[in-house]
Motif scaffolding. Sequence first.
Motif, short mmCIF file in Angstrom:
data_model
loop_
_atom_site.label_atom_id
_atom_site.label_comp_id
_atom_site.label_asym_id
_atom_site.label_seq_id
_atom_site.Cartn_x
_atom_site.Cartn_y
_atom_site.Cartn_z
N ALA A 1 0.54 -1.25 -0.21
CA ALA A 1 0.11 0.26 0.03
C ALA A 1 0.62 0.87 0.32
CB ALA A 1 -1.10 0.71 1.34
N ALA A 2 2.31 1.02 0.88
CA ALA A 2 2.59 2.42 0.93
C ALA A 2 3.44 2.48 -0.63
CB ALA A 2 3.66 2.19 1.60
N ARG B 1 2.57 1.89 -2.93
CA ARG B 1 0.71 1.79 -4.70
C ARG B 1 1.08 3.98 -4.12
NH1 ARG B 1 -4.15 0.69 -1.48
NH2 ARG B 1 -3.47 2.83 0.02
N ASP B 2 0.92 4.26 -2.66
CA ASP B 2 0.52 6.54 -2.59
C ASP B 2 2.18 6.76 -2.70
OD1 ASP B 2 -1.60 4.47 -1.91
OD2 ASP B 2 -0.89 4.91 0.10
N LYS B 3 3.30 5.64 -3.31
CA LYS B 3 4.50 6.51 -3.71
C LYS B 3 4.53 6.37 -5.36
CE LYS B 3 6.17 8.05 -0.21
NZ LYS B 3 5.83 9.70 -0.26
#
Lengths: 462, 170, 1007
Positions: free
Chosen positions: A187-188, A190-192
């Motif tokens: 998820a981390a 993905r958000d980058k």
Amino acid sequence: MGTAVITQASPKYGPPTDQTHAEITRDVVATLDTAPRGYYYLIFACVGCFLVGVATFIALLKEGLGLAGYQPPIMWSVYITNFVFWVGIGHAGTLISAILFLFRAPWRTAVYRSTEAMTVFAVMTAALFPIIHIGRQWIFYWLLPYPNQRYLWPNFKSPLAWDVFAISTYFTVSTTFLIYGLVPDVAAVRDKVTGWRKFVYGKLSLGWQGTNTQWRHYSRAYLYLAAFCTPLVLSVHSVVSWDFAASLIPGWHGTIFAPYFVAGAIYSGVGMVLTLLIPLRKHLKLERMLTEYHFDNLAKLTLLTGTILFYAYGMEYFVAWYSANTFEQTTFWRRLFGPAWWAGWSMVIPNAFLSQLLWFRKIRTNLTALWVISIFINVGMWFERYVIANALGNDYIPWAWDQMNPTWADWGMLVGSFGWFGMWFFLFSRSFPVVAIQEIKEFVPMPMRGKRAGAKAAAGAH
Amino acid sequence: MAERMVPGVLGHYEHMDAALETIEAFRTQGRKDLVVYVSHPNHEIEHALHEPISPVRRVTLVAGLTGTTAGFSLAIYTNGLDWPLLVGGKAPISPQAFVVLGFELTVLIGALSTVFAVIAFSFLQHRKGVLYDERFTDDRIGIFVPSAGAEQDKVASLMTEIGAVEVTRA
Amino acid sequence: MAENTTMTTGTGLDRRKFLTVLGATGAGAALTGCSTDRVAKLIPYGTQTEDQVPGIPTWYASTCTECSAGCGLHVKTREGRAIKLEGNPDHPVNAGKLCHRGQAGLQGLYNPARIKGPMKKSGAGFAEITWDEGIKLLADQVKAAGGAFAVVSGGPRGTFEQLLRAFAQQAGGSVTKYEPFDHEPVRLAHQAVFGRDEVPVVDFAKANYILSFGADFLETWGSPLEQQRGFAASHGFDDAAKGMAKHVYVGPRLSLTAANADEWLSTTPGAEAAVALAVARHVAEAKGADAGIRSALATYTAEWAAKESGLTAKQVDEVAEGFAKAKAPVAVAGGIGAQYANAVELCSAVAVLNAVAGAIGTTVRFGQDAVQGDGAAAILALGAKMASGGVKVALVHEANPVYALPKSTGFAAAFAKVPFKVYTGQFMDETAAACDLLLPNHHALERWDDVEPRAGVQGLLQPVMEPVFKTRHTGDVLLAAGKAAGYALPDAADFHAHLEKTWKARLGGGDPEGAWREALAKGGRYAAAPASPALRANPAAIKYTAPAKAAEGEYVLLATPSSLLHDGRGTNKPWLLENPDPVTKMTWRPAIEVHPDTAKLFDARNGEIIRVETAAGAIEAPVVLYPGIAPGVLSMPLGWGHTAYGEFAKDRGANATDVLAVAKDAKFVAYAGQSVKVIKTRGYQKLARTEGTPRQLGRHIAEAMPAAHAAKGLSVKESYLELGGHTHDINPEWEDKAIEGWYETQKEMRVYGEGNNYAGEHPAWGMAVDLSKCTGCSSCVTACYAENNLPWVGEEQVLRGREMSWMRIERYWEGGEGGKALEARFVPVMCQHCENAPCEPVCPVYAAYHTTDGLNGQVYNRCVGTRYCSNNCPYKVRYFNWRAYNRWAWPEPMQLQLNPEVTVRGRGVMEKCTFCIQRIRQAQHDARLEDRKLKDGDVVTACAQACPADAIVFGDMNDPESRVRKIKATNARRYHILEEINVKPAVTYLAKVVNVDPAHLAEGGHA
């Protein structure tokens, strides 16, 4: 590998705390950027080796196991050696990710993701060998208890039937554990990232947002998974050891086998971790997160398990002598002084003696030294299993004694297994965070702003 | 965002104590429907929210025990009752030999059910259309307070007062 | 059905009645037979032929022609194919037993190297022709030869031989009978001593002191199988009352016969005669022989013999006294392996010894004339005639002189000079290859014939199946050719008719037809042996010339016959190539046996190739270090180094006869005593030996005890301790305590639950092997190959230790160092069918499990090939199909021999001895049909059936009446191999008994 100097030696002895959450995320996500050409060569090399294995296997299917160097009464040899070797490799991963989690060992956080991945791929490799080594590979599934119109069942008194369950359980659970831990990190990422990668990681992150509900169930369950994996670490290799210990072959049926094998497994596993992590750290520029502190601890773990092995070897010989059992005595004498003495010593020297070098902190923190030692550990542990299988060569009936004599078919499979393992591991290490972002952050506390009063003042000024 | 948004206010925090204080503040107002985003498991927040222990543990226990029973009964049925064959002069049912099977199935079924439970509890029940910001998986903490109309101003001002670096509404 | 199967087990009488039918209809049966080149369509039996029932074996009586002994056969056929050879119980020579060579006759019948039809030389090779052409050609050529016609026949004595002689005589030529191992020295000696050119028949069963001077009577000397039976009867230990014979072997090499001796006296090669003379002298004095003999022997003292032979005077005296005291002594000499230049003197000395010891007429019986060939002199004379162009047409029948006669005799060259050469044998061997016209004969199992191995024994052969190839009975060929050439030959349509006529005339009586059938059913006619005439030894025959010592730096070579290959006729049969040599345990290739000390002299290790040179020629072969041979002596097995004779035999090793320098007018071929140069080459040849470690390491695998202890009824352990062994137990006490009772408690728990089929009454099959009888001859091994479709795996696989021999004979050495006498111990090891079988619980798929009747079952179909069972088998008697052996072990047409009752195992499965479960089930089935209980002896495993020594007993351990149960319960010599690991094997061994003084043993260190 060159003499790697530990950059960013952390001020105090412990996990580095000099990074902000933002830096951590950035550095880890950076490992997933486009890789240098060298990396692709590495992958191709691995695939090449894997294809050698495939070719060998096809030859085996066509011509039969006779292509390998079996010399009855040695009915198990290199393939079983590979099997035990790779299963063993896996154990370090689970130990670090599960047991050390329960013990709250802080140094685990930076290394456990890569070791866990190693575990999964090592077990994937190991699981191939029981199938490769049987005489009629195409009906391996007869070992599974599936309902059939002939009412035939596997024999659950056979250690091999235990193996089927031990290995498959181990593989399933450790894979689940790996993926489970990955979700928040994916998820981390993905958000980058942006573009198609965002889409892919988005799907893989299963909609993780880090809400309080998610964390609440997640952390709890993580604890239980760890609790399940812990006995697994100890059980799987015990079961594997019973493949030997449950027999009556001198040199095999030792009560010491289970603990002895587990220690050996972890020893070899940590060895492999060092072999992989030291170059990886440099390659992925993780020096700030993987510090001297971590390697020191890995080395200590090696020292511990190595010393247990040392004791186990000694004990085997003591028991052989003390039991006054002529069969045991002959076997163990021939292990080091018989026709295959070279194999015997290639097992004892690296495993029992070399590990003792790690009493010195200087060696524990010198990555080059560690890396070289770790290579010897891998070789030594491979030979340990080879030597154990070789005990078949001199059991009860002297007339039947013979010596193993490996052929290209044996080596082809060994090469193939390394290719298969390497392929997966290196693909993984550049597609997923090899360092657990969320867990490192746990040890790097959020910035506090200090007094609440200050906050009020600021508000007032508003 | 295409889907219908849940009306409410989302506050961004860079500092832990500010976030905790906000949570405290809203809880004293009797709010139980806060959504807190954080990039890593954080016990301070858990405590601040006074949440009950996850029900996952019951699932794990039951599943584990099921596995044990399954293991032993499979072995006893197949080797002892359905197809009793004599091997090595041993009794058809030798419990010692079946321990491994029992253990492995305990772990297997236990672990898998646990994971499914988590998915069921957290992912499936997860509310759609709640405001979210990508920085929450990086270095920010988010607190979402479902509210509408005039109430939103009160919430927003309280947030900024305590130290939200940014406030968005939906 | 019922009577069919009584063939396997039933009483002699109904077998006879039954075979009568078969005998008369043998020819009819042949029509239903099958042959490879004619199987176009599969057509079910429309109308049954009277003696062929699909699925039911049919048995025919016949006679074995693999060597000159002429053993009786029972041929098992299924759907018109011969699938197994067993001995004919009615036959006086072999009484139901059969050696490995006899059983391998099947691989001769189905041998790919057989000549498939009449052929004529064309250029380098041969061109197929029709039989009419062939016969015409033969007739024309023989006529044209105008008397310059010679016949060489290796065929046996009998009706055919008379026909052959008649034909030759009509053509103005003569027949020379050729048998490579013809015992000429024996005959010459008896000529000199008794005035009889004769090979006597020796009755070992009667003897109680056997003294062999290099005569390998268990292998190739005389009538091996009959002698094995006799030897087992007298030398095997049954009870104190009967006692056992003593066997002393004198000679430089530990042959199988020597390995079965109680004492082996290793002499300098060629000096055996000295010992014989010294013993004769002592006996003559002791028994007061007539003055002439005594004076003739006077000078041959023990001391003198000791000096000559390298023994001690004490040893010679001991033997002499023992021999003199013995009630029924017998001395034998004239073995091929001891055929030195002075062999005739040796045989004469032994003849005299027998005479003075009173053995003549009791244990050594004359008047049966077991002579087969005309001797080497005759064939060499013929060779000379050929060389001088005195022979225009030569016909060679069933003989291979071109290979068997040493190169130095120049026979091959002389034979080549003959303008037209006809061959009527079966195989494309060296002689056939040198011939111009090939008229292949039927195989013995395909033809009508008879054999007279010795006076009073006349065996019949009848076709048991249709010929495999387009061959033709040479009898028919001669009759036809004779007719064409206008010769006066017996007037008969074919040889069958002629034979039947001759026999009916011979049998006479009121009902010749009945008598003929009776004879066919019994396999021949067996009159009582004629009385042995009284003979006086002629002192003039007593001579001694010291053997020529090997030249400086040279060694003495013994070219020894192999019990498997005989004179080389076995080399085309994989069963004989893969069955290891009983003593050296070599397979697939000859090796030169060298004593380790000798090997040091030219620094040779196992497998290193040495070159052996003489004036006559040179050969190269690998060295095998062999403790059983005198230092300074080399031994090379005969029968190898074929240049033709099929793919199995061709170019395999070297031919030892190549280095023998034989005079062109020699009276016999001196196979032993050749002085040779040895040069070590750089070559290396890994030895395909089945031997792992030949020492027992105190594990009590092959137990032995002195006769005195056996007579006292001591157990193995008691005897061991009495001989000064410290502790016989391998387990420490606590270990025995630990396993105590486990077995019983488990047994109770076994009878468990409703569905459990292990409750209730069942037989428990078991076996007992008497090592005091077992000679290690390995007939059982071949029997197992034939019965259970065992694949031969070939040299490469044997090198990897992957031979599939379910039954192996382990040969352990005892002593041989530190001044202790070297002793060989043979143990046949097959699956022990343990009650607590370690192989069973470890199989993950239940492929290995325990049957209700106590067998250790192995389900091939279920086996996935984890091989854990084999790992966990303490006896290492499980064999794995590493490669698809089933694809190469039965090349066309050998697959016709496969036993339909037994699965042919594919690649990747484990297999092992099943106690011949197919025979067990067959017997149970028959018993059920006859509505009776199974009785002891109904089930006979293939190995037990074949064992010439009757060392193997099989039966139901739950049957209180069974032999096996009695042995297991009462015999004092009983023991289990690896008893201490508590696997409860179903095979019990009875310790070997050595007939020597225990005191001597203690210091000689047995057990």
